[in-house]
Write a protein that holds these residues in place. Structure first.
Motif, PDB file in Angstrom:
ATOM      1  N   ILE A 119       0.855  -1.183   0.000  1.00 10.14           N
ATOM      2  CA  ILE A 119       0.000   0.000   0.000  1.00 10.14           C
ATOM      3  C   ILE A 119       0.890   1.231   0.000  1.00 10.14           C
ATOM      4  O   ILE A 119       1.851   1.312   0.759  1.00 10.14           O
ATOM      5  N   SER A 121       0.490   5.416   0.317  1.00 11.28           N
ATOM      6  CA  SER A 121      -0.478   6.453   0.653  1.00 11.28           C
ATOM      7  C   SER A 121       0.247   7.758   0.945  1.00 11.28           C
ATOM      8  O   SER A 121       1.459   7.773   1.200  1.00 11.28           O
ATOM      9  N   THR A 144      -4.598   6.671  -1.595  1.00 12.71           N
ATOM     10  CA  THR A 144      -4.191   5.347  -1.108  1.00 12.71           C
ATOM     11  C   THR A 144      -4.324   4.396  -2.283  1.00 12.71           C
ATOM     12  O   THR A 144      -5.370   4.364  -2.939  1.00 12.71           O
ATOM     13  N   LEU A 146      -3.477   0.312  -3.635  1.00 17.73           N
ATOM     14  CA  LEU A 146      -3.065  -1.062  -3.343  1.00 17.73           C
ATOM     15  C   LEU A 146      -2.440  -1.677  -4.589  1.00 17.73           C
ATOM     16  O   LEU A 146      -3.098  -1.801  -5.619  1.00 17.73           O
TER      17      LEU A 146
END
Length: 264
Positions: A119, A121, A144, A146
């Motif tokens: 991840i 962010s 954010t 993934l």
């Protein structure tokens, strides 16, 4: 003596093992961070250059994009089409995204000891260039993303873009004090095609510009030039040889944004 040496050797072995594990973990995190930062940079470089043909290289087929203002977009094809049509389809403007480096964090996603994703962010700024105007800071938001690792290939599977808001404006202009008579000369009713009818009245050492639901306090920086402290707006009053107002030229981010013609 041999017992003490054995205990010391065992303790040293444990310390070295723990140190090796920590060093390995640190090295793996550094590798992951470098990989994700490289991919993130490549993706946003394609975004900034509207190279939509490259987007598919960074997205899973079933990618999901969540935007706090624009809703949900599902699958890579729909997302690429939306970007191609909207942000990259406007020939009169160009958007550039830039991450705020100090806010960017990367976290590993693991199944036991196996890394299957990551991840990333942080916060990012957006800059807008409109045709014939200089680039300006148009907004800030959080992000954010993934990334998933499958068959040795990293791709984005989920993208969240939220907390979009106008950037904080820091005023650097200096306010001066004008005689009340000078302010009175600039009051009246003005009109433009874009903004409609607006009135200028005298405030407390300032001018107040009102029209519709908008109201601006104008602070003098010269006899004919005023500014707002909340936004990068400058109002330049043009007068005739007798000192009567003819119009107001409104500039935002240094570029002409509107023209208000004096009526009465």
């Amino acid at each position: 003596m041999k017992v003490k040496q054995s205990v010391f050797s065992t303790l040293l072995s444990v310390i070295m093992t723990v140190f090796s594990v920590q060093l390995f973990a640190q090295t793996e995190q550094e590798k992951l961070t470098a990989t994700i930062l490289h991919l993130d940079s490549a993706f946003w470089n394609a975004y900034n250059n509207c190279d939509t043909a490259r987007f598919k290289d960074f997205l899973t087929d079933d990618v999901e994009f969540y935007h706090d203002k624009g809703g949900v977009t599902l699958d890579a094809r729909s997302l690429i089409e939306a970007l191609d049509k909207n942000i990259c389809g406007n020939t009169n403007s160009h958007v550039r995204r830039q991450a705020i480096a100090s806010t960017v964090k990367i976290y590993p996603m693991q199944n036991g000891d196996q890394i299957y994703g990551a991840i990333i962010s942080g916060e990012h700024d957006f800059y807008l260039t409109e045709k014939g105007k200089p680039e300006y800071h148009s907004g800030t938001a959080n992000f954010t993303q993934l990334w998933l690792l499958k068959n040795g290939i990293w791709k984005m599977a989920r993208i969240l873009s939220y907390n979009h808001h106008a950037p904080e404006y820091i005023n650097t202009r200096k306010e001066i004090e004008l005689p009340a008579m000078r302010l009175d000369q600039l009051t009246g009713t003005y009109k433009s095609v874009q903004s409609g009818t607006m009135t200028v009245t005298k405030g407390n050492k300032t001018l107040i510009l009102k029209g519709g639901n908008n109201s601006y306090t104008l602070y003098p920086q010269s006899d004919t030039s005023f500014f707002t402290k909340e936004r990068d707006l400058v109002f330049e009053f043009v007068k005739d040889t007798a000192g009567k107002p003819i119009k107001i030229i409104v500039k935002e981010h240094g570029a002409e944004a509107d023209e208000l013609i004096f009526e009465k």
